[in-house]
Write a protein that holds these residues in place. Structure first.
Motif, PDB file in Angstrom:
ATOM      1  N   TRP A  46       0.178  -0.316  -0.196  1.00 29.58           N
ATOM      2  CA  TRP A  46       0.256   0.369  -1.240  1.00 29.58           C
ATOM      3  C   TRP A  46       0.354  -0.956  -2.471  1.00 29.58           C
ATOM      4  CZ3 TRP A  46       3.349   0.389   3.258  1.00 29.58           C
ATOM      5  CH2 TRP A  46       3.252   1.515   4.254  1.00 29.58           C
ATOM      6  N   THR A  47      -0.007  -0.168  -3.491  1.00 30.62           N
ATOM      7  CA  THR A  47      -0.268  -0.763  -5.262  1.00 30.62           C
ATOM      8  C   THR A  47       1.210  -0.922  -5.118  1.00 30.62           C
ATOM      9  OG1 THR A  47      -2.030   1.049  -6.341  1.00 30.62           O
ATOM     10  CG2 THR A  47      -2.600  -1.383  -5.302  1.00 30.62           C
ATOM     11  N   VAL A  48       0.896  -1.761  -6.069  1.00 30.17           N
ATOM     12  CA  VAL A  48       2.128  -2.174  -7.479  1.00 30.17           C
ATOM     13  C   VAL A  48       1.812  -2.099  -8.383  1.00 30.17           C
ATOM     14  CG1 VAL A  48       4.935  -3.586  -8.589  1.00 30.17           C
ATOM     15  CG2 VAL A  48       3.895  -2.693  -6.192  1.00 30.17           C
ATOM     16  N   GLY A  59       0.268  -5.994  -7.720  1.00 28.90           N
ATOM     17  CA  GLY A  59       0.691  -6.662  -5.850  1.00 28.90           C
ATOM     18  C   GLY A  59       0.259  -5.229  -5.309  1.00 28.90           C
ATOM     19  N   CYS A  60       0.154  -6.084  -3.636  1.00 31.48           N
ATOM     20  CA  CYS A  60      -0.072  -5.030  -2.832  1.00 31.48           C
ATOM     21  C   CYS A  60       1.009  -5.460  -2.070  1.00 31.48           C
ATOM     22  CB  CYS A  60      -1.494  -4.578  -2.218  1.00 31.48           C
ATOM     23  SG  CYS A  60      -3.211  -6.361  -2.544  1.00 31.48           S
ATOM     24  N   GLY A  61       0.608  -4.450  -0.601  1.00 27.20           N
ATOM     25  CA  GLY A  61       0.798  -4.808   0.877  1.00 27.20           C
ATOM     26  C   GLY A  61       0.865  -3.497   1.651  1.00 27.20           C
ATOM     27  N   ALA A  62       0.635  -3.792   3.091  1.00 27.39           N
ATOM     28  CA  ALA A  62       0.357  -2.570   3.924  1.00 27.39           C
ATOM     29  C   ALA A  62       0.566  -2.622   4.819  1.00 27.39           C
ATOM     30  CB  ALA A  62      -1.681  -2.850   4.362  1.00 27.39           C
ATOM     31  N   LEU A  63       0.877  -1.880   5.351  1.00 29.10           N
ATOM     32  CA  LEU A  63       1.642  -0.914   6.882  1.00 29.10           C
ATOM     33  C   LEU A  63       0.677  -0.246   7.284  1.00 29.10           C
ATOM     34  CD1 LEU A  63       3.866  -1.165   8.650  1.00 29.10           C
ATOM     35  CD2 LEU A  63       4.745   1.039   7.711  1.00 29.10           C
ATOM     36  N   ARG A  64       0.334  -1.603   9.024  1.00 33.33           N
ATOM     37  CA  ARG A  64      -0.209  -1.164  10.388  1.00 33.33           C
ATOM     38  C   ARG A  64       0.339  -0.824  11.438  1.00 33.33           C
ATOM     39  NH1 ARG A  64      -5.137  -4.771  12.896  1.00 33.33           N
ATOM     40  NH2 ARG A  64      -3.810  -6.106  13.081  1.00 33.33           N
ATOM     41  N   GLU A  65       0.019   0.796  11.301  1.00 37.64           N
ATOM     42  CA  GLU A  65       0.376   0.601  12.867  1.00 37.64           C
ATOM     43  C   GLU A  65      -0.221  -0.119  14.682  1.00 37.64           C
ATOM     44  OE1 GLU A  65       1.380   4.870  15.483  1.00 37.64           O
ATOM     45  OE2 GLU A  65       2.136   5.107  13.641  1.00 37.64           O
ATOM     46  N   LEU A  66       1.196  -0.365  14.750  1.00 37.55           N
ATOM     47  CA  LEU A  66       0.810  -1.501  15.936  1.00 37.55           C
ATOM     48  C   LEU A  66       0.320  -0.415  17.479  1.00 37.55           C
ATOM     49  CD1 LEU A  66       1.815  -4.901  15.814  1.00 37.55           C
ATOM     50  CD2 LEU A  66      -0.376  -4.213  14.975  1.00 37.55           C
ATOM     51  N   ASP A  67       1.968   0.324  17.297  1.00 39.05           N
ATOM     52  CA  ASP A  67       2.051   1.061  18.669  1.00 39.05           C
ATOM     53  C   ASP A  67       3.004   2.225  18.163  1.00 39.05           C
ATOM     54  OD1 ASP A  67       4.583   0.474  19.548  1.00 39.05           O
ATOM     55  OD2 ASP A  67       3.541  -1.122  20.424  1.00 39.05           O
ATOM     56  N   GLY A  86       9.215 -10.471  -8.555  1.00 36.95           N
ATOM     57  CA  GLY A  86       9.977  -9.457  -7.793  1.00 36.95           C
ATOM     58  C   GLY A  86       9.310  -8.526  -7.323  1.00 36.95           C
ATOM     59  N   THR A  87       7.826  -8.570  -7.658  1.00 36.52           N
ATOM     60  CA  THR A  87       7.050  -7.585  -6.937  1.00 36.52           C
ATOM     61  C   THR A  87       6.819  -7.920  -5.664  1.00 36.52           C
ATOM     62  OG1 THR A  87       5.348  -7.808  -8.923  1.00 36.52           O
ATOM     63  CG2 THR A  87       4.666  -6.952  -6.814  1.00 36.52           C
ATOM     64  N   ALA A  88       6.757  -9.085  -4.996  1.00 42.84           N
ATOM     65  CA  ALA A  88       6.431  -9.350  -3.586  1.00 42.84           C
ATOM     66  C   ALA A  88       7.673  -9.208  -2.814  1.00 42.84           C
ATOM     67  CB  ALA A  88       6.423 -11.006  -2.653  1.00 42.84           C
ATOM     68  N   THR A  89       8.989  -8.494  -3.411  1.00 44.66           N
ATOM     69  CA  THR A  89      10.240  -8.777  -2.633  1.00 44.66           C
ATOM     70  C   THR A  89      10.184  -7.224  -2.994  1.00 44.66           C
ATOM     71  OG1 THR A  89      11.744 -10.858  -3.742  1.00 44.66           O
ATOM     72  CG2 THR A  89      13.214  -8.511  -3.168  1.00 44.66           C
ATOM     73  N   ARG A  90       9.969  -6.055  -4.027  1.00 44.44           N
ATOM     74  CA  ARG A  90      10.035  -4.233  -3.831  1.00 44.44           C
ATOM     75  C   ARG A  90       9.111  -4.373  -2.270  1.00 44.44           C
ATOM     76  NH1 ARG A  90       9.179  -5.153 -10.348  1.00 44.44           N
ATOM     77  NH2 ARG A  90       7.181  -3.800  -9.471  1.00 44.44           N
TER      78      ARG A  90
END
Length: 152
Positions: A46-48, A59-67, A86-90
């Motif tokens: 995701w990006t903001v 900013g950006c962040g990701a979610l990786r499925e481990l299982d 507040g970008t990191a918090t969001r």
């Protein structure tokens, strides 16, 4: 917003992220994913964007499925020019909500142990993340801090 990782802005932000990781972490302790790693099918990215500042990438962040019950936060980054808004918090709130929506029992992450990473560790602690043992394929490493949040 979900991002397809094709824009030049995201490539530049991830380059900045990887360069800073190289500057503060030994090579064997750098676990940041590059563009190709973030395009893996088990990763959602995701990006903001700032809709009031010519569409700047905040900013950006990701979610990786481990299982099916365990996710990992990856590539959390706020653009240097936009820190403190507040970008990191969001992003953390969004990733945690998505992990819950997916039914994960646990959400984990790895970050650095050096002082440079103290703001990130404080951010995650404010959201309930606590220290844990290395998970997935992370080795024991005094340059790394592993954190987890129980979701169920």
């Amino acid at each position: 917003m979900t991002d397809d990782l094709t824009g030049p802005e995201i490539a530049a932000l991830l380059d900045e992220h990887l360069e800073e990781m190289r500057a503060v972490s030994p090579p064997e302790s750098k676990h940041a994913l590059d563009l190709e790693g973030l395009r893996a099918p088990d990763v959602t990215f995701w990006t903001v964007w700032d809709d009031t500042d010519d569409g700047a990438l905040l900013g950006c962040g990701a979610l990786r499925e481990l299982d099916p019950s365990h996710g990992e936060i990856k590539s959390m980054r706020t653009a240097s020019a936009h820190r403190g808004r507040g970008t990191a918090t969001r992003l953390v709130e969004h990733v945690v909500a998505e992990a819950r929506r997916r039914g994960y029992a646990r959400l984990s992450l790895e970050t650095g142990a050096e002082e440079y990473f103290a703001p990130a560790r404080r951010l995650y602690a404010r959201h309930g993340f606590v220290p844990c043992a290395p998970f997935a394929d992370y080795p024991e490493d005094h340059h790394s801090v592993h954190l987890t949040l129980v979701l169920t």
